[in-house]
Write an enzyme that holds these catalytic residues in place. Sequence first.
Site, PDB file in Angstrom:
ATOM      1  N   HIS A 528       0.846  -1.200   0.000  1.00  0.00           N
ATOM      2  CA  HIS A 528       0.000   0.000   0.000  1.00  0.00           C
ATOM      3  C   HIS A 528       0.881   1.249   0.000  1.00  0.00           C
ATOM      4  CE1 HIS A 528      -3.492   2.479   1.602  1.00  0.00           C
ATOM      5  NE2 HIS A 528      -2.471   3.181   2.059  1.00  0.00           N
ATOM      6  N   GLU A 529       1.848   1.283   0.887  1.00  0.00           N
ATOM      7  CA  GLU A 529       2.696   2.482   0.977  1.00  0.00           C
ATOM      8  C   GLU A 529       3.530   2.663  -0.289  1.00  0.00           C
ATOM      9  OE1 GLU A 529       1.958   4.575   3.097  1.00  0.00           O
ATOM     10  OE2 GLU A 529       0.809   3.287   4.426  1.00  0.00           O
ATOM     11  N   HIS A 532       1.526   4.145  -3.026  1.00  0.00           N
ATOM     12  CA  HIS A 532       1.263   5.588  -2.899  1.00  0.00           C
ATOM     13  C   HIS A 532       2.213   6.407  -3.771  1.00  0.00           C
ATOM     14  CE1 HIS A 532      -2.033   6.321  -0.309  1.00  0.00           C
ATOM     15  NE2 HIS A 532      -1.514   5.782   0.782  1.00  0.00           N
ATOM     16  N   GLU A 589      -5.959   6.469  -1.672  1.00  0.00           N
ATOM     17  CA  GLU A 589      -5.938   5.356  -0.719  1.00  0.00           C
ATOM     18  C   GLU A 589      -6.488   4.080  -1.351  1.00  0.00           C
ATOM     19  OE1 GLU A 589      -4.360   5.430   1.975  1.00  0.00           O
ATOM     20  OE2 GLU A 589      -3.976   7.589   1.987  1.00  0.00           O
ATOM     21  N   ASP A 593      -4.601   0.613  -1.824  1.00  0.00           N
ATOM     22  CA  ASP A 593      -5.107  -0.672  -1.323  1.00  0.00           C
ATOM     23  C   ASP A 593      -5.089  -1.737  -2.424  1.00  0.00           C
ATOM     24  OD1 ASP A 593      -5.587   0.096   1.277  1.00  0.00           O
ATOM     25  OD2 ASP A 593      -7.721   0.500   0.986  1.00  0.00           O
TER      26      ASP A 593
END
Length: 689
Positions: A528-529, A532, A589, A593
Amino acid sequence: MRNLLKVLTAFMTLATVLLAQDKMAQNNASQNQPDAAKQAPDVRFSVDQLDKSVDPCNDFYAYACSKWMAQNPIPSDRSFWGRFNELAQRGEYVVRDILEKASVDRPGRSANEQKVGDYYASCMDEGAIEKAGTKPLERDFQNIAAIKSKGELPQEVVRLHREGTGVLFGFDSDSDFKNASQMIAEVDQGGLGLPDRDYYFKDDEKSVELRKKYVAHVAKMFTLLGDDESKAAAESKVVMEIETGLAKGALDQTSRRDPQKVYHKLTNQELAALSPGFNWNIYFEGVGAPRFDALNVVEPEFIKNMQGVIGAHSLEDWKTYLRWHTVHGNVQVLPAAFVNENFDFYNQTLQGTKELRPRWKRCVGYTNNDLGDVVGQVYVQQTFGAEGKERTLTMVGALEKALGADIKNLPWMGEDTKAQALVKLQAITNRIGYTDKWRDYSTLQIVRGDAFGNSQRANQNDLQRRLNKIGQPLDKREWPYPPMTVNATYNPLQNNITFPAGILQPPFYDNQADDAMNFGGIGAVIGHELTHGFDDQGSQFDADGNLRDWWTASDKKQFEERTGCVRDEYANFVAVDDLKLNGKLTLGENTADNGGLRIAYMALLNTFAGKEPAPIDGLSAEQRFFLGFANVWCQNRTDAVARMLVTIDPHSPGKNRVNGTVSNMPEFREAYHCPATAPMVSQNACRVW
Ligand SMILES: [Zn+2]
């Protein structure tokens, strides 16, 4: 008092943790059941948690979480309860232990022990706080009363900002978006008492009602200060008018995610021209900023509008506004009557919380907030070993490798953009566990018995620390939060990910669990990070953290089509009642995900090296992977907070994070043998990364 939502970078977190609201609430402790009974439930995954009455293909979130949700109702002192909070609560007990030991006044305490120990002891000393009453506010009130003209507003704003009271606008340091290795000054919107500018303008019944209650709350606070009821009522109307005026120039949360809309580098003269009535030189000098010639004005319209609002109200009105924010901004260190009134509005009305948190938990939170790196040093010694760091780095390596393979194989992206994306991926740096450079609090004076002064001095010290960076090169060793934080971040301006020790525990990461569970848990969080860096926002920054377009026009178009699919998909999910998610606000976000789960899945398959592991508890590795993912998002929330978060939170609710993501993955359908028409099989599956 720090804003819940800062510019840009604070958005790239794993989850919004409602700490700022916690800091708004304080009270004499209500008697709670013995703490040990509430301590540390077993947070490890167990197959008994699965709700076998639900078909995972119909509602995977209910299958994985409904039992947990039934067994873990929202505690009466919270508005939101999830796996993150369980873990954070365990950390609170660890920190309390540290603080109680440090608070014993004995010879030989180190300077740091004295600071955290006396800060915590002062916060816990309700007797002293009651006895002081509103006396600590008097100096501020006298200063406000003594203002002779609007020309003196800058000096007063300086005083209040240095104490941590948020009036008119925000001032801080930040990376220069177009030269990210350099720190510059930044003026931002601010000065509102409601959580977001939209609260001042929405005209649905609930919003209108909420504004009435806000005005009543402001009036009540004035009566607590000793004003009679009719005067307080008039004052609260003035506050509402001024804040509504300021809010008119403010950007909404969706716009604030767009880096192009929050970066306006202006010279000091250009800033002065926006609001000639406000003497910025006096402000900058007074507040303690090093000299500079240019700065980022996040939203020039806000400053221009602010000038108009200053002109439209009398000096007396402005004094009323400043007085309100002074009492509001310091409420946590005021007597119980103020704390209770503050709780009634900010926690009960706004979020549906039934009762105040026990005092010690609030004091643990404030200490973490004001002296987090002192607490953090002891916390990591007690809880985090080198082994945890090593294992996490190994997983990050596996995830980066998977993302690299994913980028190389993307069907929609051309070779030129792929090469740039890979350069960016390779440049991402990883910060695991805790900082290499602890904050230095040596200039901060903590006085036992002076909770009010401690809070203000801590705010002042921290603002000075941040302002000292203006004109300096960026120091990537500094972390934005202490290591006991249960969260993770990607910072597009530094192109790095941060995983504090607080999150590297079950249920995210469990050294007793199999790879499948851990890749679904912390693996998907790492993914997830990393993703980003490539979502609608992060993709606008390059490998060095600069706001620079590295895409070919046609690839950008393809990318926008794909993110548009995600935006529209989530915009159809209902958050509460008939209120749907904001697809654009949550796009980054949701993209993270979806991408994160996919690359975690790829990384897990790589660990098999062609040999499928044996099932555990009758569940295949693939099935367990998706359960490891769903498990961390089990949560309960009040309707009130669900409503609030739709407006201000870029993260989707847990249910949508789980079901939205798995329904976009054919791999999920395969793992659970779902029919093509099942609700967990999206008919228009979105995929960006
Ligand atoms: Zn995130």
